[in-house]
Design a protein around this motif. Structure first.
Motif, PDB file in Angstrom:
ATOM      1  N   LEU A 179      42.632  35.905  42.235  1.00 53.28           N
ATOM      2  CA  LEU A 179      43.030  36.446  43.399  1.00 53.28           C
ATOM      3  C   LEU A 179      44.162  35.609  43.670  1.00 53.28           C
ATOM      4  O   LEU A 179      45.189  36.281  44.487  1.00 53.28           O
ATOM      5  N   LYS A 180      44.587  34.322  43.212  1.00 56.49           N
ATOM      6  CA  LYS A 180      45.598  33.863  43.634  1.00 56.49           C
ATOM      7  C   LYS A 180      46.993  34.599  43.031  1.00 56.49           C
ATOM      8  O   LYS A 180      47.875  34.793  43.681  1.00 56.49           O
ATOM      9  N   PHE A 189      48.035  39.822  50.341  1.00 57.20           N
ATOM     10  CA  PHE A 189      47.471  40.226  49.001  1.00 57.20           C
ATOM     11  C   PHE A 189      47.600  41.792  48.706  1.00 57.20           C
ATOM     12  O   PHE A 189      47.596  42.493  49.543  1.00 57.20           O
ATOM     13  N   GLY A 190      48.021  41.749  47.384  1.00 55.62           N
ATOM     14  CA  GLY A 190      48.133  43.145  46.899  1.00 55.62           C
ATOM     15  C   GLY A 190      46.696  43.683  46.574  1.00 55.62           C
ATOM     16  O   GLY A 190      46.054  43.056  46.419  1.00 55.62           O
ATOM     17  N   HIS A 191      46.804  45.123  46.268  1.00 52.86           N
ATOM     18  CA  HIS A 191      45.428  45.622  45.772  1.00 52.86           C
ATOM     19  C   HIS A 191      44.878  45.202  44.641  1.00 52.86           C
ATOM     20  O   HIS A 191      43.588  45.297  44.414  1.00 52.86           O
ATOM     21  N   ALA A 192      45.682  44.872  43.594  1.00 55.38           N
ATOM     22  CA  ALA A 192      45.370  44.792  42.176  1.00 55.38           C
ATOM     23  C   ALA A 192      46.350  43.878  41.451  1.00 55.38           C
ATOM     24  O   ALA A 192      47.406  43.810  41.922  1.00 55.38           O
ATOM     25  N   SER A 193      45.930  43.594  40.313  1.00 52.64           N
ATOM     26  CA  SER A 193      46.979  42.730  39.445  1.00 52.64           C
ATOM     27  C   SER A 193      48.067  43.401  38.979  1.00 52.64           C
ATOM     28  O   SER A 193      47.622  44.982  38.567  1.00 52.64           O
ATOM     29  N   TYR A 214      38.606  40.062  53.028  1.00 53.81           N
ATOM     30  CA  TYR A 214      37.787  39.646  52.214  1.00 53.81           C
ATOM     31  C   TYR A 214      38.161  38.593  51.360  1.00 53.81           C
ATOM     32  O   TYR A 214      37.695  37.602  51.161  1.00 53.81           O
ATOM     33  N   PRO A 215      39.766  38.335  51.133  1.00 52.67           N
ATOM     34  CA  PRO A 215      40.109  37.043  50.450  1.00 52.67           C
ATOM     35  C   PRO A 215      40.068  35.896  51.412  1.00 52.67           C
ATOM     36  O   PRO A 215      39.801  34.851  51.104  1.00 52.67           O
ATOM     37  N   ALA A 231      43.042  26.528  48.370  1.00 49.59           N
ATOM     38  CA  ALA A 231      42.461  27.784  48.886  1.00 49.59           C
ATOM     39  C   ALA A 231      42.247  27.886  50.280  1.00 49.59           C
ATOM     40  O   ALA A 231      42.609  28.989  50.869  1.00 49.59           O
ATOM     41  N   GLU A 232      42.101  26.795  51.009  1.00 52.38           N
ATOM     42  CA  GLU A 232      42.077  26.966  52.663  1.00 52.38           C
ATOM     43  C   GLU A 232      43.561  27.298  53.061  1.00 52.38           C
ATOM     44  O   GLU A 232      43.628  28.115  53.777  1.00 52.38           O
TER      45      GLU A 232
END
Length: 387
Positions: A179-180, A189-193, A214-215, A231-232
């Motif tokens: 996820l990072k 966040f992008g949709h995918a790697s 969701y992330p 993460a926080e």
């Protein structure tokens, strides 16, 4: 963000936001009943109201899992579910052939951790959670929403059964790392790697609103489970960015550029984002950090009740639904091409662009609404004092 009371901060012209929340929770409770197919014990894919009537269409194990979490949250609040939860849960667990991706597996683990943590070891033995990242295509692609669901499931498993926390940590760290890699410098966040397939390199930088909330929720759960401050911070960075990008009428926009941190495609504006998904993510983050996101949550509810582009109330108490979205009349292909290839065009408010409401409602939308609000008497983060 202020520390004023909910009523002062977010009251509409004739009623408080808390009354709006109570009304929406009641609507969702009633509205889920006709969405259940009694024969299969599955919730439908959608109620379609486009033709004037209300027609139930399709079946969805995924939506069933989400909806059960909402109904469980309703019962935790002290209100009896209008649908008996246990037979529906047993039906989902009796045959798991529908779990063919890491996202649905994550939802099922999340569901069991909330409703039946004693079934998790059995589920692990049947499906093989420990090597799931190597088996599913969406995990291989590094799809953000699905990885977030899986991480949330793992964290809730550990929180429900702390004896398993240490044993799950390596797998949870692996998912967290993936996820990072999908998060840009602006928090989006992008949709995918973008490190693997051609599809990922071409489209991976575009993140939907679901790829943000969701992330936020998953990283909040990861931080709570393992005390991870990074993460926080990442969850908070994303939350602050999407709040800053919010539309003038409280809209949570649809597509974002993870490289530049800009909105690239505003529509559709989905009701579920306004009344459920944004609140559940911001509540989780607020409870973790003590930050107060109530003003942003309230604006989303106001959008539902007519403070929107069409001045149209998306809540329909007669049908017990919240209509799905306000969308452009232009084709989805055209809008996708704009988002994918014209990164200078924000595609939010083109002059003369006609908008319309989509008259359908899906059970997961009402399920997430209950999950977000059913047991929450305050829009403030838990443990934060009002002044």
């Amino acid at each position: 963000m202020t520390t004023a009371s909910i009523t002062t901060l977010c009251a509409g012209p004739s009623e408080s936001t808390q009354a709006t929340v109570s009304r929406l929770v009641d609507l969702a409770t009633r509205g889920l009943v006709p969405m259940l197919d009694e024969r299969t014990r599955l919730f439908c894919y959608r109620l379609n109201g486009e033709g004037g009537g209300i027609v139930r269409e399709g079946l969805s194990p995924r939506y069933t899992a989400i909806t059960l979490m909402g109904l469980h949250r309703l019962e935790q609040s002290g209100t009896q579910s209008p649908i008996e939860i246990k037979p529906v849960l047993e039906g989902l667990l009796s045959g798991t052939d529908w779990v063919d991706n890491i996202g649905d597996l994550g939802l099922l683990v999340w569901l069991c951790a909330q409703l039946a943590p004693g079934r998790l070891e059995e589920l692990d033995a049947r499906i093989g959670l420990r090597n799931a990242l190597q088996r599913y295509r969406d995990a291989e692609k590094g799809q953000t929403m699905e990885l977030a669901w899986f991480l949330t499931g793992l964290c809730y498993w550990g929180l429900a059964l702390p004896v398993h926390l240490a044993g799950l940590k390596a797998l949870a760290l692996d998912v967290y790392g993936r996820l990072k890699n999908n998060q840009g410098n602006h928090g989006i966040f992008g949709h995918a790697s973008r490190r693997g397939s051609f599809e990922g390199r071409a489209r991976g930088w575009i993140g939907s609103f679901a790829d943000q909330v969701y992330p936020i929720y998953a990283l909040s759960a990861f931080s709570r489970a393992y005390g991870d401050q990074e993460a926080e911070a990442r969850a908070l960075h994303c939350a602050r960015t999407i709040c800053e990008l919010r539309g003038g009428q409280g809209q949570w926009w649809w597509h974002y550029d993870s490289a530049t941190g800009r909105v690239i495609n505003g529509y559709p504006v989905f009701s579920v984002h306004q009344h459920a998904m944004a609140p559940m993510a911001l509540f989780a983050l607020g409870d973790l950090t003590g930050k107060d996101f109530s003003s942003w949550i309230c604006r989303g509810l106001e959008w539902i009740n007519g403070s929107n582009e069409l001045q149209f109330d998306m809540e329909n108490n007669a049908a017990n639904v919240v209509w799905r979205c306000i969308d452009r009349s232009s084709s989805r292909l055209n809008r996708y091409l704009i988002a994918a290839f014209d990164r200078e065009n924000s595609a939010i408010a083109e002059s003369g662009d006609s908008l319309k409401a989509l008259f359908e409602c899906r059970p997961y939308e009402l399920g997430w609404l209950l999950y977000a609000f059913a047991d929450r008497l305050s829009l403030r983060p838990q443990g934060v004092q009002t002044t």
